[in-house]
Design a protein around this motif. Structure first.
Motif, PDB file in Angstrom:
ATOM      1  N   PHE A 238       0.836  -1.198   0.000  1.00  0.00           N
ATOM      2  CA  PHE A 238       0.000   0.000   0.000  1.00  0.00           C
ATOM      3  C   PHE A 238       0.875   1.253   0.000  1.00  0.00           C
ATOM      4  O   PHE A 238       0.646   2.200  -0.763  1.00  0.00           O
ATOM      5  CB  PHE A 238      -0.924   0.001   1.225  1.00  0.00           C
ATOM      6  CG  PHE A 238      -2.306  -0.519   0.958  1.00  0.00           C
ATOM      7  CD1 PHE A 238      -2.499  -1.752   0.363  1.00  0.00           C
ATOM      8  CD2 PHE A 238      -3.427   0.223   1.311  1.00  0.00           C
ATOM      9  CE1 PHE A 238      -3.781  -2.245   0.111  1.00  0.00           C
ATOM     10  CE2 PHE A 238      -4.713  -0.241   1.049  1.00  0.00           C
ATOM     11  CZ  PHE A 238      -4.885  -1.489   0.456  1.00  0.00           C
TER      12      PHE A 238
ATOM     13  N   LEU B 265      -0.839   4.406  -1.477  1.00  0.00           N
ATOM     14  CA  LEU B 265      -2.123   4.270  -0.795  1.00  0.00           C
ATOM     15  C   LEU B 265      -1.926   4.450   0.707  1.00  0.00           C
ATOM     16  O   LEU B 265      -0.843   4.202   1.237  1.00  0.00           O
ATOM     17  CB  LEU B 265      -2.730   2.896  -1.076  1.00  0.00           C
ATOM     18  CG  LEU B 265      -3.035   2.582  -2.545  1.00  0.00           C
ATOM     19  CD1 LEU B 265      -3.280   1.091  -2.737  1.00  0.00           C
ATOM     20  CD2 LEU B 265      -4.227   3.393  -3.023  1.00  0.00           C
ATOM     21  N   ASP B 266      -2.983   4.863   1.398  1.00  0.00           N
ATOM     22  CA  ASP B 266      -2.920   5.075   2.838  1.00  0.00           C
ATOM     23  C   ASP B 266      -3.232   3.761   3.548  1.00  0.00           C
ATOM     24  O   ASP B 266      -4.377   3.300   3.511  1.00  0.00           O
ATOM     25  CB  ASP B 266      -3.924   6.152   3.253  1.00  0.00           C
ATOM     26  CG  ASP B 266      -3.843   6.497   4.738  1.00  0.00           C
ATOM     27  OD1 ASP B 266      -3.082   5.833   5.478  1.00  0.00           O
ATOM     28  OD2 ASP B 266      -4.561   7.436   5.163  1.00  0.00           O
TER      29      ASP B 266
ATOM     30  N   PRO C  79      -9.597   0.171   1.432  1.00  0.00           N
ATOM     31  CA  PRO C  79     -10.858   0.306   0.698  1.00  0.00           C
ATOM     32  C   PRO C  79     -11.984  -0.458   1.367  1.00  0.00           C
ATOM     33  O   PRO C  79     -11.770  -1.520   1.956  1.00  0.00           O
ATOM     34  CB  PRO C  79     -10.530  -0.269  -0.682  1.00  0.00           C
ATOM     35  CG  PRO C  79      -9.326  -1.126  -0.472  1.00  0.00           C
ATOM     36  CD  PRO C  79      -8.556  -0.505   0.635  1.00  0.00           C
TER      37      PRO C  79
ATOM     38  N   GLU D 281     -13.659   0.852  -4.714  1.00  0.00           N
ATOM     39  CA  GLU D 281     -12.408   1.305  -4.120  1.00  0.00           C
ATOM     40  C   GLU D 281     -11.333   0.230  -4.219  1.00  0.00           C
ATOM     41  O   GLU D 281     -10.152   0.533  -4.437  1.00  0.00           O
ATOM     42  CB  GLU D 281     -12.635   1.698  -2.662  1.00  0.00           C
ATOM     43  CG  GLU D 281     -13.501   2.938  -2.490  1.00  0.00           C
ATOM     44  CD  GLU D 281     -13.859   3.215  -1.034  1.00  0.00           C
ATOM     45  OE1 GLU D 281     -13.582   2.346  -0.172  1.00  0.00           O
ATOM     46  OE2 GLU D 281     -14.423   4.287  -0.752  1.00  0.00           O
TER      47      GLU D 281
ATOM     48  N   ALA E 292      -7.642   0.623  -5.957  1.00  0.00           N
ATOM     49  CA  ALA E 292      -6.425   0.325  -5.196  1.00  0.00           C
ATOM     50  C   ALA E 292      -5.633  -0.799  -5.867  1.00  0.00           C
ATOM     51  O   ALA E 292      -4.392  -0.752  -5.923  1.00  0.00           O
ATOM     52  CB  ALA E 292      -6.781  -0.050  -3.766  1.00  0.00           C
TER      53      ALA E 292
ATOM     54  N   LYS F 137      -3.399   0.409  -8.705  1.00  0.00           N
ATOM     55  CA  LYS F 137      -2.173   1.079  -8.265  1.00  0.00           C
ATOM     56  C   LYS F 137      -1.139   0.075  -7.758  1.00  0.00           C
ATOM     57  O   LYS F 137       0.062   0.231  -7.984  1.00  0.00           O
ATOM     58  CB  LYS F 137      -2.506   2.101  -7.191  1.00  0.00           C
ATOM     59  CG  LYS F 137      -3.355   3.270  -7.702  1.00  0.00           C
ATOM     60  CD  LYS F 137      -3.679   4.265  -6.589  1.00  0.00           C
ATOM     61  CE  LYS F 137      -4.526   5.409  -7.121  1.00  0.00           C
ATOM     62  NZ  LYS F 137      -4.865   6.395  -6.069  1.00  0.00           N
TER      63      LYS F 137
END
Length: 451
Positions: free
Chosen positions: A168, A173-174, A179, A184, A188, A191
């Motif tokens: 992540f 991504l956080d 998600p 979502e 994700a 990516k």
């Protein structure tokens, strides 16, 4: 789902017999143990000698229980796995199971059909099980039939989204905000897959009944059902059921985020994630333990979020039931043991200081059956002895997703649903509507044959 284990061997642990069980532990509307009575109960699922720490804790707890209730003798039978379908079925048929016997939540119908368990409703109350009011009703419901209670839970899980926090971060991504919807997840996954080097954004099982298992979990998350309320008809050929397959098809063929290698089964997804080659998949908290202890992963690398869709989470777990024909004193002794070992905060399996000292992980969100004051006390004790990053599971715990049990005759249904799940992951020309219609017809045949 069952795990591969070691050969069983029987070990007897004798506890000195003497004074009676106290009314506090064994009193109920069914009466209290006679002061002069001595009682013996056999209990299975003692950890095998290969699990040294778990075996040590079991034996310690049997000894401590014996000091409280010296009129009770516990005969422990070790087993790994604790239940295997064929031997379990044979035991029920031959009435050879232990007095207090391990089952999965999905076993109740089979046990009752075999007339294998006692109704313990009259013996279970807030005197015999003080935390009773704080046990999740959806968990207790798995052990009830016709309003009668046939067992007590020892562990459980709710499915959620497992993810690789390291990937992540690399993908921008956080990791604190996983998600929560399939839209979502798709974004994700794109990516994460863009990282290259053989990394896949999302993974799915599709073989050995596990494709059907995960299909059910994902269907529940969207608010769907596998069978009708009366259990007589398939109920998954719906917009929600089609969405599950369409999500997988789109990630596999439109987004290209699932990789070419399919027909995966347990523990393939865990193996990929532990090798930092997989970003996300649906699973249970104990997968994290396996990735660390067996696959040499790192607790810091994994997180959990709620079940995508958030309408419900597939609930699974295990429990103990009481052999048909057990005496009232045996039932009361068994309840006292289960309460001591599995249902008392700070004791038995919830003695986190001991668990930490024995080198076992503390802080994973499992068992997950307490609510109210018991949950608060358990969380506080767990945090004080945590050996894993509890914060990594905060997104999973923050959302109160209702639990929903597996359907009756689950494995037969899962076997059918493996086919459409596998098809959408291996055939770019797969027809979602036809796949579900065919599966619906097959499941209806299975259900009709069971009526």
């Amino acid at each position: 789902m069952s795990r591969t284990g070691l050969v069983r061997r029987s070990v007897v642990v004798a506890v000195a017999a003497g004074v009676s069980m106290s009314a506090a532990a064994c009193g109920s509307s069914g009466g209290t143990a006679d002061g002069a009575a001595k009682v013996t109960i056999s209990v299975d699922c003692q950890p095998p000698v290969t699990k040294a720490a778990e075996r040590k804790q079991w034996d310690e707890d049997v000894a401590a229980f014996g000091k409280l209730y010296p009129n009770v003798t516990i005969k422990s039978k070790d087993a790994s796995p604790c239940e295997e379908p064929a031997p379990f079925t044979a035991q029920l048929k031959g009435k050879t199971q232990t007095d207090v016997f391990y089952t999965y939540f999905t076993d109740l119908d089979q046990v009752l059909d075999a007339d294998g368990a006692e109704d313990i409703s009259a013996y279970v109350n807030e005197t015999t099980v003080p935390a009773l009011k704080d046990i999740d009703p959806s968990v207790l419901a798995t052990l009830k039939d016709g309003g009668k209670l046939y067992g007590l839970p020892t562990s459980n899980y709710k499915m959620g989204l497992l993810y690789n926090r390291k990937l992540f971060k690399q993908a921008g991504l956080d990791p604190e905000r996983p998600p929560a919807t399939w839209a979502e997840i798709r974004e994700a996954a794109k990516k994460i897959a863009a990282l290259g080097n053989g990394v896949n954004g999302y993974g799915e099982y599709s073989a050995t009944n596990q494709g059907g298992w995960h299909y059910t979990a994902e269907l529940y998350g969207l608010g769907g059902a596998m069978v009708s309320e009366d259990g007589k008809r398939a109920a998954f050929n719906t917009p929600e059921g089609r969405q599950v397959l369409q999500n997988l098809y789109d990630m596999r063929w439109t987004d290209g985020t699932m990789g070419a290698a399919q027909s995966l089964k347990w523990p393939d997804l865990m193996t990929q994630m532990a090798a930092d080659k997989l970003g996300m998949y649906v699973g249970a908290p104990d997968d994290i333990t396996y990735m660390v202890q067996t696959l040499k992963g790192d607790y810091e690398a994994y997180g959990m979020g709620p079940m995508p869709g958030g309408k419900a989470a597939l609930l699974g777990g295990n429990d103990y039931m009481f052999k048909k024909g057990s005496t009232p004193d045996q039932i009361k002794a068994g309840i006292a043991w289960i309460n001591f070992k599995y249902l008392t905060t700070g004791k038995g399996q919830f003695d986190y200081a001991r668990t930490k000292a024995d080198g076992l992980p503390v802080g994973l969100p499992q068992p997950f059956f307490f609510t109210g004051a018991s949950l608060a006390a358990d969380n506080q004790a767990k945090a004080a002895s945590a050996t894993v990053p509890v914060r990594n599971y905060a997104p999973y715990l923050a959302v109160a997703v209702p639990g929903r049990t597996e359907p009756a005759n689950a494995q037969q249904l899962y076997k059918v649903l493996d086919n459409p799940v596998s098809a959408v992951l291996t055939d770019q020309g797969a027809d979602v509507a036809k796949l579900l219609a065919d599966a619906e017809a097959q499941v209806n045949q299975v259900l009709a044959s069971l009526q």
